[in-house]
Write a protein that holds these residues in place. Structure first.
Motif, short mmCIF file in Angstrom:
data_model
loop_
_atom_site.label_atom_id
_atom_site.label_comp_id
_atom_site.label_asym_id
_atom_site.label_seq_id
_atom_site.Cartn_x
_atom_site.Cartn_y
_atom_site.Cartn_z
N CYS A 110 0.82 -1.01 0.01
CA CYS A 110 0.10 0.04 -0.04
C CYS A 110 0.99 1.46 0.09
CB CYS A 110 -0.91 -0.11 1.22
SG CYS A 110 -2.39 -1.24 1.07
N THR A 111 1.91 1.13 0.53
CA THR A 111 2.87 2.37 0.69
C THR A 111 3.69 2.86 -0.88
OG1 THR A 111 4.74 1.06 1.53
CG2 THR A 111 3.37 1.94 3.05
N ARG A 112 3.59 1.63 -1.47
CA ARG A 112 4.03 1.61 -2.96
C ARG A 112 3.17 2.30 -3.98
NH1 ARG A 112 6.56 -4.40 -3.70
NH2 ARG A 112 8.52 -3.76 -4.32
N LEU A 113 1.98 2.59 -3.52
CA LEU A 113 1.03 2.92 -4.32
C LEU A 113 1.10 4.49 -4.56
CD1 LEU A 113 -2.23 1.28 -2.93
CD2 LEU A 113 -0.88 0.56 -5.19
N GLU A 114 0.40 5.00 -5.41
CA GLU A 114 0.56 6.59 -5.65
C GLU A 114 -0.52 7.05 -4.66
OE1 GLU A 114 1.90 8.62 -7.67
OE2 GLU A 114 2.92 6.66 -8.95
N SER A 115 -0.54 8.48 -4.13
CA SER A 115 -1.02 8.84 -3.02
C SER A 115 -2.62 8.55 -3.03
CB SER A 115 -0.77 10.32 -2.92
OG SER A 115 -1.10 11.02 -4.01
N SER A 116 -3.35 8.72 -4.19
CA SER A 116 -4.81 8.56 -4.14
C SER A 116 -5.25 6.91 -4.41
CB SER A 116 -5.40 9.50 -5.41
OG SER A 116 -4.73 9.23 -6.19
N ASP A 117 -4.26 6.13 -4.78
CA ASP A 117 -4.67 4.77 -5.08
C ASP A 117 -5.02 3.90 -3.79
OD1 ASP A 117 -4.59 5.46 -7.59
OD2 ASP A 117 -2.40 4.38 -8.02
N SER A 118 -5.84 2.77 -4.44
CA SER A 118 -5.94 1.76 -3.42
C SER A 118 -5.77 0.54 -4.27
CB SER A 118 -7.37 1.78 -2.71
OG SER A 118 -8.28 1.75 -3.69
N LEU A 119 -5.85 -0.61 -3.62
CA LEU A 119 -5.59 -2.01 -4.24
C LEU A 119 -6.55 -2.96 -3.87
CD1 LEU A 119 -4.39 -4.41 -2.02
CD2 LEU A 119 -2.17 -2.68 -2.42
N GLU A 120 -6.77 -4.13 -4.58
CA GLU A 120 -7.59 -5.18 -4.24
C GLU A 120 -6.51 -6.27 -4.00
OE1 GLU A 120 -10.86 -6.54 -6.57
OE2 GLU A 120 -10.46 -4.91 -8.05
N LEU A 121 -6.97 -7.03 -2.86
CA LEU A 121 -6.24 -8.14 -2.44
C LEU A 121 -6.85 -9.68 -2.74
CD1 LEU A 121 -4.18 -9.60 -0.66
CD2 LEU A 121 -5.58 -9.05 1.38
N VAL A 122 -6.15 -10.35 -3.63
CA VAL A 122 -6.87 -11.73 -3.94
C VAL A 122 -5.95 -12.77 -3.45
CG1 VAL A 122 -7.30 -13.11 -6.06
CG2 VAL A 122 -7.40 -10.55 -6.30
N VAL A 123 -6.64 -13.75 -2.54
CA VAL A 123 -6.25 -14.60 -1.97
C VAL A 123 -6.65 -15.97 -2.29
CG1 VAL A 123 -5.72 -15.59 0.57
CG2 VAL A 123 -6.12 -13.05 0.21
N PHE A 124 -5.70 -16.89 -2.60
CA PHE A 124 -5.98 -18.11 -2.92
C PHE A 124 -5.94 -18.82 -1.53
CE2 PHE A 124 -5.87 -17.96 -7.40
CZ PHE A 124 -6.33 -19.04 -8.03
N ASP A 125 -6.98 -19.62 -1.08
CA ASP A 125 -6.87 -20.30 0.38
C ASP A 125 -8.06 -21.24 0.53
OD1 ASP A 125 -6.58 -20.62 3.13
OD2 ASP A 125 -5.40 -18.89 2.99
N ASN A 126 -7.75 -22.24 1.14
CA ASN A 126 -9.07 -23.14 1.42
C ASN A 126 -9.76 -22.70 2.88
OD1 ASN A 126 -10.66 -25.32 0.91
ND2 ASN A 126 -9.74 -26.60 2.58
N HIS A 127 -9.35 -21.52 3.25
CA HIS A 127 -9.81 -21.02 4.53
C HIS A 127 -10.14 -19.57 4.44
CE1 HIS A 127 -7.28 -24.40 5.50
NE2 HIS A 127 -8.28 -24.77 6.49
N PRO A 128 -11.12 -18.94 5.09
CA PRO A 128 -11.39 -17.62 5.14
C PRO A 128 -10.29 -16.98 5.59
CG PRO A 128 -12.80 -18.38 6.77
CD PRO A 128 -12.09 -19.56 6.22
#
Length: 291
Positions: A78-96
């Motif tokens: 998140c700290t590497r993003l441009e100041s106004s950006d956000s990101l999506e987190l995509v997780v492969f996992d058998n558990h939540p």
């Protein structure tokens, strides 16, 4: 994503990864493995701030017992993003990995911590078949990120009717097959533009694909490759875990929690075979991420 891979070497399970930087963390294993206090977690974060190379690539962290370290890496991304950006987190996992854990953070609660980051727009957990999201364990799930619409569960083989009863129907997306799940997710992602952090816990995959010492899901390697393909133009960071290693906790409380989660030691002969299988799979994942 062409940066140099990094191994966070807690448990010596990852093996040799050509060109990877290695951060030796075996002295941290008992403290960090499975879970830790937030104070200890912050100390580890300070170490990673100091020791991670600039512009690093995919991070490999060993056993899925260390998956909560992903929360630190997502925060750094998140700290590497441009100041106004956000990101999506995509997780492969058998558990939540969105479970309650009042003692700090652990490998099954880190997603709920990541959901509190302002610059994380959405978190998608893909491939869940675990009873952790069944009615019997509903009370253990942190409901806030589900209610906020920030966290959908993409799942199979588990009854999530309780989510609809609680007004969380949109947060639970149930499919009959991995193919159907991945096709639906790919269609959603074709409409998205935000940067993506990808976290891969190999317990999401079937035992025919790779063996872990956690209960496993039904995903297969082509499903991962299909998702990497649709995300790759937006990927800014990634990690891989789910290796196999044995460990006897010095901390009795952790020893008890691990036992309650059904983690049995892997016989030495199987351990070596599974680790080799895991390492070969990692090589193929890294190649796909770097294409």
């Amino acid at each position: 994503m062409m940066g140099k891979p990094v191994i966070l070497d807690f448990d010596q399970s990852t093996g040799n990864v050509p060109g990877a930087a290695v951060i030796k963390l075996s002295a941290w294993q008992d403290e960090i493995r499975y879970g830790c206090s937030m104070k200890t977690f912050k100390r580890l974060g300070n170490l990673l701030d100091r020791d991670l190379p600039p512009d690093y690539g995919t991070v490999l962290m060993g056993s899925g017992d260390f998956h909560h370290v992903s929360a630190l890496l997502v925060e750094k991304a998140c700290t590497r993003l441009e100041s106004s950006d956000s990101l999506e987190l995509v997780v492969f996992d058998n558990h939540p990995d969105n479970m309650r854990f009042p003692f700090g953070i652990h490998c099954g609660s880190w997603v709920s911590h990541a959901s509190k980051l302002d610059r994380v727009s959405h978190i998608h957990v893909l491939g869940i078949t675990s009873g952790d999201i069944s009615a019997a364990h509903a009370w253990e799930n942190r409901l806030r990120p589900l209610y906020e619409g920030k966290l959908p569960y993409w799942c199979m083989d588990v009854n999530i009717g309780w989510m609809k009863t609680l007004g969380l129907g949109r947060a639970g997306r149930r499919f009959n097959s991995p193919d159907a799940l991945v096709d639906a997710f790919v269609e959603v992602q074709r409409q998205r533009q935000l940067p993506v952090y990808l976290s891969i816990d190999k317990d999401a995959f079937s035992k025919e694909t790779v063996c872990t010492n956690w209960d496993q899901g039904r995903m297969a390697e082509p499903h991962l490759l299909q998702i990497i393909d649709v995300l790759k133009s937006r990927l800014i960071a990634s990690d891989i875990n789910g290796e196999v290693s044995n460990w006897t906790y010095q901390n009795r409380w952790k020893r008890c929690l691990s036992w309650l989660d059904g983690q049995e030691p892997v016989p030495e002969k199987e351990l070596q075979t599974w680790q080799k299988q895991q390492q070969e799979f990692n090589s193929r994942i890294l190649a796909a991420l770097q294409r």
